[in-house]
Design a protein around this motif. Structure first.
Motif, PDB file in Angstrom:
ATOM      1  N   GLY A  60       0.814  -1.213   0.000  1.00 38.17           N
ATOM      2  CA  GLY A  60       0.000   0.000   0.000  1.00 38.17           C
ATOM      3  C   GLY A  60       0.844   1.259   0.000  1.00 38.17           C
ATOM      4  O   GLY A  60       0.540   2.240  -0.707  1.00 38.17           O
ATOM      5  N   PHE A  61       1.923   1.253   0.784  1.00 41.83           N
ATOM      6  CA  PHE A  61       2.810   2.416   0.867  1.00 41.83           C
ATOM      7  C   PHE A  61       3.474   2.691  -0.477  1.00 41.83           C
ATOM      8  O   PHE A  61       3.526   3.837  -0.939  1.00 41.83           O
ATOM      9  CB  PHE A  61       3.851   2.159   1.950  1.00 41.83           C
ATOM     10  CG  PHE A  61       4.755   3.327   2.253  1.00 41.83           C
ATOM     11  CD1 PHE A  61       4.311   4.364   3.058  1.00 41.83           C
ATOM     12  CD2 PHE A  61       6.046   3.378   1.758  1.00 41.83           C
ATOM     13  CE1 PHE A  61       5.146   5.448   3.349  1.00 41.83           C
ATOM     14  CE2 PHE A  61       6.886   4.439   2.038  1.00 41.83           C
ATOM     15  CZ  PHE A  61       6.434   5.486   2.839  1.00 41.83           C
ATOM     16  N   ALA A  62       3.971   1.640  -1.127  1.00 39.59           N
ATOM     17  CA  ALA A  62       4.656   1.822  -2.410  1.00 39.59           C
ATOM     18  C   ALA A  62       3.696   2.306  -3.486  1.00 39.59           C
ATOM     19  O   ALA A  62       4.047   3.182  -4.297  1.00 39.59           O
ATOM     20  CB  ALA A  62       5.310   0.506  -2.841  1.00 39.59           C
ATOM     21  N   GLN A  63       2.492   1.753  -3.527  1.00 41.41           N
ATOM     22  CA  GLN A  63       1.528   2.225  -4.522  1.00 41.41           C
ATOM     23  C   GLN A  63       1.199   3.695  -4.311  1.00 41.41           C
ATOM     24  O   GLN A  63       1.095   4.459  -5.276  1.00 41.41           O
ATOM     25  CB  GLN A  63       0.258   1.386  -4.464  1.00 41.41           C
ATOM     26  CG  GLN A  63       0.413  -0.026  -4.995  1.00 41.41           C
ATOM     27  CD  GLN A  63      -0.926  -0.673  -5.239  1.00 41.41           C
ATOM     28  OE1 GLN A  63      -1.664  -0.268  -6.136  1.00 41.41           O
ATOM     29  NE2 GLN A  63      -1.256  -1.662  -4.442  1.00 41.41           N
ATOM     30  N   ALA A  64       1.018   4.084  -3.060  1.00 40.59           N
ATOM     31  CA  ALA A  64       0.609   5.459  -2.773  1.00 40.59           C
ATOM     32  C   ALA A  64       1.739   6.458  -2.968  1.00 40.59           C
ATOM     33  O   ALA A  64       1.496   7.617  -3.320  1.00 40.59           O
ATOM     34  CB  ALA A  64       0.060   5.553  -1.356  1.00 40.59           C
ATOM     35  N   ASN A 240      -8.512   2.754  -9.347  1.00 37.64           N
ATOM     36  CA  ASN A 240      -9.544   3.520 -10.053  1.00 37.64           C
ATOM     37  C   ASN A 240      -8.870   4.422 -11.072  1.00 37.64           C
ATOM     38  O   ASN A 240      -7.841   5.049 -10.809  1.00 37.64           O
ATOM     39  CB  ASN A 240     -10.374   4.346  -9.079  1.00 37.64           C
ATOM     40  CG  ASN A 240      -9.564   5.445  -8.389  1.00 37.64           C
ATOM     41  OD1 ASN A 240      -8.563   5.156  -7.733  1.00 37.64           O
ATOM     42  ND2 ASN A 240      -9.996   6.679  -8.523  1.00 37.64           N
ATOM     43  N   SER A 241      -9.449   4.488 -12.275  1.00 40.38           N
ATOM     44  CA  SER A 241      -8.781   5.168 -13.384  1.00 40.38           C
ATOM     45  C   SER A 241      -9.675   6.155 -14.108  1.00 40.38           C
ATOM     46  O   SER A 241      -9.249   6.755 -15.106  1.00 40.38           O
ATOM     47  CB  SER A 241      -8.270   4.129 -14.392  1.00 40.38           C
ATOM     48  OG  SER A 241      -7.353   3.243 -13.780  1.00 40.38           O
ATOM     49  N   ALA A 368     -11.427  11.352   0.749  1.00 36.76           N
ATOM     50  CA  ALA A 368     -11.176  10.058   1.406  1.00 36.76           C
ATOM     51  C   ALA A 368     -10.729   9.016   0.388  1.00 36.76           C
ATOM     52  O   ALA A 368     -11.172   9.003  -0.764  1.00 36.76           O
ATOM     53  CB  ALA A 368     -12.428   9.587   2.126  1.00 36.76           C
ATOM     54  N   VAL A 369      -9.836   8.128   0.829  1.00 33.80           N
ATOM     55  CA  VAL A 369      -9.320   7.033   0.013  1.00 33.80           C
ATOM     56  C   VAL A 369      -9.920   5.729   0.525  1.00 33.80           C
ATOM     57  O   VAL A 369      -9.890   5.468   1.731  1.00 33.80           O
ATOM     58  CB  VAL A 369      -7.781   6.972   0.071  1.00 33.80           C
ATOM     59  CG1 VAL A 369      -7.258   5.767  -0.700  1.00 33.80           C
ATOM     60  CG2 VAL A 369      -7.179   8.268  -0.484  1.00 33.80           C
ATOM     61  N   ILE A 370     -10.445   4.924  -0.399  1.00 35.25           N
ATOM     62  CA  ILE A 370     -11.045   3.648  -0.038  1.00 35.25           C
ATOM     63  C   ILE A 370     -10.070   2.518  -0.377  1.00 35.25           C
ATOM     64  O   ILE A 370      -9.556   2.443  -1.496  1.00 35.25           O
ATOM     65  CB  ILE A 370     -12.362   3.409  -0.800  1.00 35.25           C
ATOM     66  CG1 ILE A 370     -13.342   4.569  -0.580  1.00 35.25           C
ATOM     67  CG2 ILE A 370     -12.970   2.070  -0.403  1.00 35.25           C
ATOM     68  CD1 ILE A 370     -13.828   4.727   0.834  1.00 35.25           C
ATOM     69  N   PRO A 390      -8.830  10.927  -8.371  1.00 33.73           N
ATOM     70  CA  PRO A 390      -7.675  10.087  -8.716  1.00 33.73           C
ATOM     71  C   PRO A 390      -7.010   9.524  -7.469  1.00 33.73           C
ATOM     72  O   PRO A 390      -7.006  10.153  -6.405  1.00 33.73           O
ATOM     73  CB  PRO A 390      -6.745  11.047  -9.466  1.00 33.73           C
ATOM     74  CG  PRO A 390      -7.167  12.415  -9.043  1.00 33.73           C
ATOM     75  CD  PRO A 390      -8.637  12.336  -8.764  1.00 33.73           C
ATOM     76  N   ASP A 391      -6.456   8.308  -7.606  1.00 35.41           N
ATOM     77  CA  ASP A 391      -5.796   7.626  -6.490  1.00 35.41           C
ATOM     78  C   ASP A 391      -6.717   7.523  -5.286  1.00 35.41           C
ATOM     79  O   ASP A 391      -6.278   7.606  -4.136  1.00 35.41           O
ATOM     80  CB  ASP A 391      -4.487   8.336  -6.108  1.00 35.41           C
ATOM     81  CG  ASP A 391      -3.463   8.309  -7.232  1.00 35.41           C
ATOM     82  OD1 ASP A 391      -3.452   7.325  -7.992  1.00 35.41           O
ATOM     83  OD2 ASP A 391      -2.709   9.285  -7.361  1.00 35.41           O
ATOM     84  N   GLY A 392      -7.996   7.285  -5.559  1.00 38.53           N
ATOM     85  CA  GLY A 392      -8.978   7.208  -4.487  1.00 38.53           C
ATOM     86  C   GLY A 392      -9.381   5.804  -4.113  1.00 38.53           C
ATOM     87  O   GLY A 392     -10.241   5.627  -3.243  1.00 38.53           O
TER      88      GLY A 392
END
Length: 522
Positions: A60-64, A240-241, A368-370, A390-392
């Motif tokens: 999760g950290f690397a993706q974010a 999500n894109s 907020a991020v889901i 984006p990035d949600g």
């Protein structure tokens, strides 16, 4: 050796610092301890209570952060615990540099206690590259190469096994290098796709996780609006894109031949962007795409271009690829398609996951991020919890469980600006429940919502596919998630009726630290 000589450990920390990596995720083991001698003040160590949790947090950290995360686990047994989430990181295309200790080189011939036999083979095939350096002084160079391999699209995890006595050996410094990773697609394919879109009667775009990975959100919107094309999400997309409240948004493709062909029927040109068009979960026969449709694939993974059963493909960075599609496109005059009808508003008479997701959507804080891992709720989530920024959104692209809860912690570490909401099924939560302890220790302002239907609901859906009345071993009575959360230091609330839900969610979303809401649904 004099005290002023550089060690492998010194060279490693200097390299990581240059690469922008000052967070290490781990669960300590004996053969890893010397790495942390005189641990630098500008680094932080995030401990997880089990190695799969550690890798999930790092994912999760690397993706974010869009940078490789550094992971340290124990040899053999520890890496074995982690392999489920290593597989998920591989499917998520997440860049991770995973290290594990190895016993001292001098005793390896005697098969010592807690050593790794065939260390580099153990994590395959779910790492892009694996090595145990031949000499101690080669460790920093191996880690540098591991980072570059992890970051080269398609990104993914890599593995380095390091003998315990290597860290204190002398070494030469190694400087970080810049290696460009943006690949531009084949101009002829991009031009042909753009021309086909321009001339199409009813075009469709299918967006996948690659659009999010390559930060092509705005480009995807411009392409859809220019061509007035319906936009679908590729099967099982982990990101999500495209804004799911946009008038051109048409919904999510199901991972099956028949449903994909049915949903795309009538579209004469189909362009897939950054994800698979033909990803299947159940066996079926028949065509892969609608009859008479022209299909183009812009992907960031050559393997996807190879195994796709239909379409003209090019490997490309999605941001540049979509920009090229726009540049090569002509003017169009077709009318915009009819927007997708919204789902009916629910009043909570039936206390279902649909109502829960609807209320999360209504009450979530702005931005907020889901992070989701509730497989049986996924179709309902598509209707009632639209992702519009984006990035949600993040989820597991592998189908394995135990990723969502720790991944949410990693995203919360990387995104202190956003409220992270982890929506987790009761069955999924128990694969990585120890992650709650890390969230509590770090005081992360995030919310875990556990949808408790007291069983592995997805298995009941699949029982019908296999003509079974009911699956065996799929009921989960008697789990008290509030007690578990409180035992890990996370305040928790149990909701059993729709009338209690809004207050519980509102309070949890406003918490300054982690909180958990257990929602008992039908």
């Amino acid at each position: 050796m004099s005290d002023d000589r550089l060690t492998v450990r010194d060279a490693t920390f200097a390299l990581l610092r240059e690469l922008g990596i000052t967070t290490i995720f781990g669960n300590p083991g004996s053969t890893e301890l010397p790495l942390f001698r005189a641990f630098p003040d500008d680094f932080r160590y995030i401990v997880g209570l089990q190695e799969s949790v550690v890798v999930g947090m790092a994912d999760g950290f690397a993706q974010a952060t869009r940078n490789a995360a550094f992971v340290n686990v124990h040899a053999s047994a520890g890496l074995g615990h982690a392999l489920g989430n290593v597989f998920t990181a591989f499917r998520n295309q997440t860049p991770l540099v995973i290290t594990a200790g190895q016993q001292a080189r001098s005793i390896l011939p005697y098969e010592p206690f807690l050593y790794a036999q065939q260390a580099t083979e153990f994590p395959r095939p779910f790492v892009k590259w694996a090595i145990e350096p031949a000499r101690a002084e080669d460790v920093p160079a191996a880690l540098a190469r591991a980072y570059y391999v992890a970051m080269q699209p398609p990104c993914g995890p890599v593995f380095v096994s390091v003998p315990v006595d290597d860290w204190d050996r002398p070494a030469e410094p190694i400087a970080a290098r810049r290696i460009g990773t943006v690949i531009r697609g084949d101009v002829e394919v991009l031009s042909a796709a753009a021309q086909a879109l321009t001339q199409a009667r009813h075009p469709a775009l299918v967006v996948g996780a690659g659009v999010a990975r390559d930060q092509a959100w705005d480009e995807a919107i411009r392409l859809a609006e220019h061509h007035r094309a319906r936009v679908f999400v590729s099967p099982m997309s982990g990101r999500n894109s495209f804004p799911e409240d946009h008038p051109l948004f048409a919904g999510f493709l199901t991972a099956g031949r028949g449903p994909i062909v049915r949903d795309l029927a009538g579209h004469d040109v189909i362009v897939a962007l950054g994800g698979p068009l033909s990803l299947y979960h159940t066996e079926a026969a028949g065509p892969h795409t609608p009859a008479g449709s022209a299909v183009f694939l812009l992907v960031d993974d050559p393997a996807l271009a190879h195994w796709a059963p239909a379409g003209t493909a090019t490997v490309t960075n999605l941001k540049s690829g979509i920009a090229d599609l726009l540049a090569f496109s002509g003017e169009v005059s077709r009318r915009a398609p009819t927007p997708k009808a919204p789902p009916p508003v629910l009043d909570g008479t039936e206390f279902t996951d649909s109502y829960l997701l609807q209320q999360i959507a209504r009450l979530r804080p702005a931005g907020a991020v889901i992070v989701e891992e509730a497989p049986s709720s996924r179709p309902t989530m598509h209707d009632y919890l639209p992702i519009t920024i984006p990035d949600g959104f993040y989820t597991c692209a592998s189908g394995g469980l135990g990723h969502g809860l720790p991944a949410a912690i990693g995203v919360a570490l990387a995104r202190p600006d956003a409220r992270v909401i982890a929506y987790i099924g009761d069955g999924s939560a128990m694969y990585a429940i120890q992650g709650l302890w890390t969230a509590a220790q770090l005081g992360l302002p995030m919310t875990f919502v556990v949808a408790n239907n007291r069983r592995y609901e997805a298995m009941y859906h699949f029982a019908g596919v296999f003509e079974m009345e009911a699956p065996i071993g799929c009921t989960l009575p008697g789990i008290d998630f509030c007690a578990i959360a409180q035992g890990h230091g996370v305040p928790a609330t149990r909701v059993t009726a729709a009338s209690e839900l809004d207050a519980a969610l509102t309070s949890a979303f406003a918490s300054t630290g982690p909180s958990l809401v257990e929602v008992v649904i039908a």
